[in-house]
Design a protein around this motif. Structure first.
Motif, PDB file in Angstrom:
ATOM      1  N   PRO A 147     -10.693  13.104  -4.915  1.00 28.55           N
ATOM      2  CA  PRO A 147      -9.681  12.544  -4.812  1.00 28.55           C
ATOM      3  C   PRO A 147      -9.252  10.881  -5.337  1.00 28.55           C
ATOM      4  CG  PRO A 147      -9.837  13.361  -2.311  1.00 28.55           C
ATOM      5  CD  PRO A 147     -10.971  13.499  -3.703  1.00 28.55           C
ATOM      6  N   ALA A 148      -8.554  10.597  -5.642  1.00 28.91           N
ATOM      7  CA  ALA A 148      -7.714   9.350  -6.097  1.00 28.91           C
ATOM      8  C   ALA A 148      -8.478   8.399  -4.983  1.00 28.91           C
ATOM      9  CB  ALA A 148      -6.678   8.742  -6.589  1.00 28.91           C
ATOM     10  N   GLY A 149      -8.175   8.221  -4.001  1.00 30.23           N
ATOM     11  CA  GLY A 149      -8.545   7.175  -3.059  1.00 30.23           C
ATOM     12  C   GLY A 149      -9.713   6.827  -3.076  1.00 30.23           C
ATOM     13  N   GLN A 150     -10.498   8.672  -2.662  1.00 28.40           N
ATOM     14  CA  GLN A 150     -12.072   7.999  -2.467  1.00 28.40           C
ATOM     15  C   GLN A 150     -11.969   7.358  -3.612  1.00 28.40           C
ATOM     16  OE1 GLN A 150     -13.867  11.920  -2.038  1.00 28.40           O
ATOM     17  NE2 GLN A 150     -15.759  11.653  -2.316  1.00 28.40           N
ATOM     18  N   LEU A 151     -11.779   7.867  -5.345  1.00 27.69           N
ATOM     19  CA  LEU A 151     -12.707   7.310  -6.567  1.00 27.69           C
ATOM     20  C   LEU A 151     -12.441   5.585  -6.145  1.00 27.69           C
ATOM     21  CD1 LEU A 151     -11.809   8.156  -9.740  1.00 27.69           C
ATOM     22  CD2 LEU A 151     -11.825   5.765  -9.198  1.00 27.69           C
ATOM     23  N   LEU A 152     -10.807   5.187  -5.499  1.00 29.92           N
ATOM     24  CA  LEU A 152     -10.702   3.516  -5.451  1.00 29.92           C
ATOM     25  C   LEU A 152     -11.454   3.037  -4.982  1.00 29.92           C
ATOM     26  CD1 LEU A 152      -6.683   3.933  -6.014  1.00 29.92           C
ATOM     27  CD2 LEU A 152      -8.795   2.746  -7.061  1.00 29.92           C
ATOM     28  N   ARG A 182      -8.373  -5.965  -4.475  1.00 32.34           N
ATOM     29  CA  ARG A 182      -8.460  -6.791  -3.308  1.00 32.34           C
ATOM     30  C   ARG A 182      -7.838  -6.330  -2.329  1.00 32.34           C
ATOM     31  NH1 ARG A 182      -4.744 -11.462  -4.924  1.00 32.34           N
ATOM     32  NH2 ARG A 182      -5.192 -10.572  -6.864  1.00 32.34           N
ATOM     33  N   ALA A 183      -6.439  -5.606  -2.235  1.00 37.95           N
ATOM     34  CA  ALA A 183      -5.811  -4.435  -1.951  1.00 37.95           C
ATOM     35  C   ALA A 183      -6.519  -3.306  -1.014  1.00 37.95           C
ATOM     36  CB  ALA A 183      -4.535  -3.752  -2.051  1.00 37.95           C
ATOM     37  N   ARG A 184      -7.796  -3.115  -1.418  1.00 37.33           N
ATOM     38  CA  ARG A 184      -8.732  -2.149  -1.278  1.00 37.33           C
ATOM     39  C   ARG A 184      -9.376  -2.718  -0.440  1.00 37.33           C
ATOM     40  NH1 ARG A 184     -13.194  -0.243  -5.770  1.00 37.33           N
ATOM     41  NH2 ARG A 184     -13.359  -2.821  -4.915  1.00 37.33           N
ATOM     42  N   ASP A 185     -10.008  -3.996  -0.760  1.00 35.41           N
ATOM     43  CA  ASP A 185     -11.085  -4.881   0.021  1.00 35.41           C
ATOM     44  C   ASP A 185     -10.526  -5.411   1.619  1.00 35.41           C
ATOM     45  OD1 ASP A 185     -12.572  -3.946  -1.656  1.00 35.41           O
ATOM     46  OD2 ASP A 185     -12.917  -5.935  -2.666  1.00 35.41           O
ATOM     47  N   ALA A 186      -8.823  -5.343   1.619  1.00 36.57           N
ATOM     48  CA  ALA A 186      -8.454  -6.119   2.586  1.00 36.57           C
ATOM     49  C   ALA A 186      -7.484  -4.839   3.823  1.00 36.57           C
ATOM     50  CB  ALA A 186      -7.334  -6.469   2.034  1.00 36.57           C
ATOM     51  N   GLY A 187      -7.923  -3.909   3.315  1.00 38.47           N
ATOM     52  CA  GLY A 187      -8.087  -2.317   3.711  1.00 38.47           C
ATOM     53  C   GLY A 187      -6.383  -1.975   4.018  1.00 38.47           C
ATOM     54  N   GLU A 188      -5.851  -2.048   2.109  1.00 40.16           N
ATOM     55  CA  GLU A 188      -4.264  -2.023   2.502  1.00 40.16           C
ATOM     56  C   GLU A 188      -4.057  -0.822   0.925  1.00 40.16           C
ATOM     57  OE1 GLU A 188      -2.849  -6.457   1.743  1.00 40.16           O
ATOM     58  OE2 GLU A 188      -2.965  -6.249   4.111  1.00 40.16           O
ATOM     59  N   LEU A 189      -4.910  -0.254   1.291  1.00 42.90           N
ATOM     60  CA  LEU A 189      -4.730   0.127  -0.247  1.00 42.90           C
ATOM     61  C   LEU A 189      -5.149   2.545   0.132  1.00 42.90           C
ATOM     62  CD1 LEU A 189      -4.214   0.782  -3.079  1.00 42.90           C
ATOM     63  CD2 LEU A 189      -6.278   1.205  -3.223  1.00 42.90           C
ATOM     64  N   ASN A 190      -4.175   2.807   0.958  1.00 49.11           N
ATOM     65  CA  ASN A 190      -4.199   3.705   1.953  1.00 49.11           C
ATOM     66  C   ASN A 190      -3.001   4.919   1.264  1.00 49.11           C
ATOM     67  OD1 ASN A 190      -6.345   3.391   3.596  1.00 49.11           O
ATOM     68  ND2 ASN A 190      -4.534   1.925   4.324  1.00 49.11           N
ATOM     69  N   SER A 191      -2.290   4.683   0.459  1.00 51.71           N
ATOM     70  CA  SER A 191      -1.374   5.645   0.049  1.00 51.71           C
ATOM     71  C   SER A 191      -1.129   5.069  -2.099  1.00 51.71           C
ATOM     72  CB  SER A 191       0.259   5.294   0.931  1.00 51.71           C
ATOM     73  OG  SER A 191       0.587   4.192   0.917  1.00 51.71           O
ATOM     74  N   THR A 196       1.181   1.694  -5.636  1.00 47.65           N
ATOM     75  CA  THR A 196       1.999   0.839  -5.868  1.00 47.65           C
ATOM     76  C   THR A 196       2.591  -0.615  -5.629  1.00 47.65           C
ATOM     77  OG1 THR A 196       3.471   2.706  -6.276  1.00 47.65           O
ATOM     78  CG2 THR A 196       5.090   0.978  -6.919  1.00 47.65           C
ATOM     79  N   ARG A 197       2.259  -0.639  -4.938  1.00 45.13           N
ATOM     80  CA  ARG A 197       2.683  -2.399  -4.089  1.00 45.13           C
ATOM     81  C   ARG A 197       1.521  -3.409  -5.134  1.00 45.13           C
ATOM     82  NH1 ARG A 197       4.375  -0.862   0.545  1.00 45.13           N
ATOM     83  NH2 ARG A 197       3.132  -0.242   1.324  1.00 45.13           N
ATOM     84  N   ALA A 198       0.296  -2.690  -4.742  1.00 45.29           N
ATOM     85  CA  ALA A 198      -0.492  -4.230  -5.869  1.00 45.29           C
ATOM     86  C   ALA A 198      -0.629  -4.154  -7.150  1.00 45.29           C
ATOM     87  CB  ALA A 198      -2.021  -2.669  -4.978  1.00 45.29           C
ATOM     88  N   ILE A 199      -0.062  -3.025  -7.807  1.00 43.81           N
ATOM     89  CA  ILE A 199       0.459  -2.787  -8.924  1.00 43.81           C
ATOM     90  C   ILE A 199       1.375  -4.228  -9.311  1.00 43.81           C
ATOM     91  CG2 ILE A 199       1.095  -1.936 -11.945  1.00 43.81           C
ATOM     92  CD1 ILE A 199      -0.167   0.405  -9.307  1.00 43.81           C
ATOM     93  N   GLU A 200       2.540  -3.671  -8.276  1.00 38.49           N
ATOM     94  CA  GLU A 200       3.935  -4.524  -8.887  1.00 38.49           C
ATOM     95  C   GLU A 200       3.505  -5.943  -8.200  1.00 38.49           C
ATOM     96  OE1 GLU A 200       7.438  -1.677  -7.411  1.00 38.49           O
ATOM     97  OE2 GLU A 200       6.343  -2.538  -6.083  1.00 38.49           O
ATOM     98  N   VAL A 201       2.923  -6.319  -7.327  1.00 40.00           N
ATOM     99  CA  VAL A 201       2.576  -7.444  -7.229  1.00 40.00           C
ATOM    100  C   VAL A 201       2.209  -8.609  -8.187  1.00 40.00           C
ATOM    101  CG1 VAL A 201       2.682  -7.472  -4.989  1.00 40.00           C
ATOM    102  CG2 VAL A 201       0.146  -7.642  -5.887  1.00 40.00           C
ATOM    103  N   THR A 202       1.638  -8.227  -9.259  1.00 38.66           N
ATOM    104  CA  THR A 202       0.876  -9.185 -10.408  1.00 38.66           C
ATOM    105  C   THR A 202       2.034  -8.972 -11.230  1.00 38.66           C
ATOM    106  OG1 THR A 202       0.404  -6.311 -12.085  1.00 38.66           O
ATOM    107  CG2 THR A 202      -1.507  -7.337 -10.457  1.00 38.66           C
TER     108      THR A 202
END
Ligand SMILES: C[S@@+](CC[C@H](N)C(=O)[O-])C[C@H]1O[C@@H](n2cnc3c(N)ncnc32)[C@H](O)[C@@H]1O
Length: 323
Positions: A147-152, A182-191, A196-202
């Motif tokens: 799944p995408a979560g595991q890939l990421l 950065r979101a992943r390493d902060a534990g904030e990439l779960n859905s 979407t948020r991680a892309i939008e903030v750029t």
């Protein structure tokens, strides 16, 4: 989750049937049956003694197609498989079908309607859409693959840049990959909402098309869509009889390029460098294009926005040519 939306509206169904179905008694293969819309149109165009092999790698699609095609019972066989494994998976069925009808050892037509169905996008639990919150899955076949979560969770940032650039053709790939990691390493990439948020903030006022490109890039990687297409075309070519046709509907240039280049080579035959004065390879054309690339009509694109990016190409398998 059940939705009230239609499962999927088939794109360019009239053009597909007109270009693909030439033998009313033949065996046809829809390798991307989805909700069964094109499959149904093919069955309606076939005579009562034609047959359809309806395939998809998604078990939910197989169930939906089973319901929709129930009135055609006896004229349709279902097979859950990825189209890259068509040759192996379909072989026993073709052997069985051709016991009564020897001509069904080879197919008269194969349809590829690439990408994902509207239902897969609309079902939030599948994780394909930036419009809906859901798990980071994106697998067409939920029983296989990563799944995408595991890939990421596992990917290096530089590889993610390459993935977004290659499969999404997105210019902001570097910035976006950095934000996702950065979101992943902060534990904030779960859905999907987190993604979407991680892309939008750029970028202020992030356009939807960038979100669509990043989601598309991940989806292509998760499902190995381009590798599947290369191997799926080989499988279709192998299963097709002389005079049989392949129809492919592509929705983005990466897919369309693979189809166009592969089939152009087969239509040309010879692979000798242009500098050679005469052909040394002896390879002859094995396919011919049937008409030009087609797009959906203005009326269809107005009624079904999904049809806007559709590109339909049809090819016919040639018989043995004299050497
Ligand atoms: C655009 S939808 C097809 C919709 C269908 N033509 C209809 O009328 O409902 C694409 C379908 O192809 C399936 N698919 C995509 N890649 C596949 C692959 N490599 N092998 C098998 N099925 C695949 C997806 O699961 C999806 O159901």
């Amino acid at each position: 989750m059940e939705t009230d939306l239609p499962y999927h509206v088939p794109v360019m169904a009239h053009e597909v049937v007109t270009g693909l179905v030439g033998d009313g008694d033949g065996l046809y293969v829809d390798v991307t049956t989805g909700g069964g819309g094109h499959s149904e149109a093919i069955l309606l165009a076939l005579g009562s003694s034609g047959h359809l092999l309806a395939c998809d790698r998604d078990s939910a699609a197989m169930n939906e197609a089973g319901r929709r095609l129930a009135p055609h019972r006896g004229r349709v066989t279902f097979l859950q498989c990825a189209f890259s494994s068509l040759t192996r998976s379909a072989a026993p069925l073709l052997r069985q079908l051709s016991q009564d009808r020897p001509e069904w050892a080879a197919a008269s037509g194969v349809l590829f309607d690439l990408g994902v169905s509207s239902h897969q996008i609309d079902a939030s639990e599948r994780g394909f859409s930036y419009h809906r919150d859901g798990p980071l899955d994106m697998r067409m076949d939920r029983g296989a693959g990563v799944p995408a979560g595991q890939l990421l969770a596992q990917i290096q940032e530089t590889d993610l840049v390459g993935l977004i650039w290659k499969y999404g053709e997105e210019r902001g790939a570097r910035r976006i990959a950095n934000s996702i990691c950065r979101a992943r390493d902060a534990g904030e990439l779960n859905s999907t909402a987190d993604l979407t948020r991680a892309i939008e903030v750029t970028r202020p006022q992030m356009p939807n098309k960038t979100l669509a490109r990043v989601f598309q890039a991940l989806r292509i990687a998760v499902n190995d869509e381009l590798g599947e297409l290369e191997r799926g075309l080989d499988a279709a070519i192998a299963v097709l009889g002389t005079g049989g046709r392949i129809a492919v509907i592509a929705y983005h240039s990466l897919e369309d390029r693979i189809v166009k280049q592969k089939m152009a080579q087969l239509a040309k035959g010879c692979v000798c460098p242009p500098s050679l004065p005469i052909c040394a390879c002896g390879l002859l054309p094995t396919f011919r294009p049937v008409g030009k690339r087609q797009s959906a009509s203005a009326a269809e694109t107005a009624a079904n926005p999904r049809a806007r990016s559709a590109s339909l190409r049809i090819y016919e398998k040639l018989g043995e040519l004299p050497r």
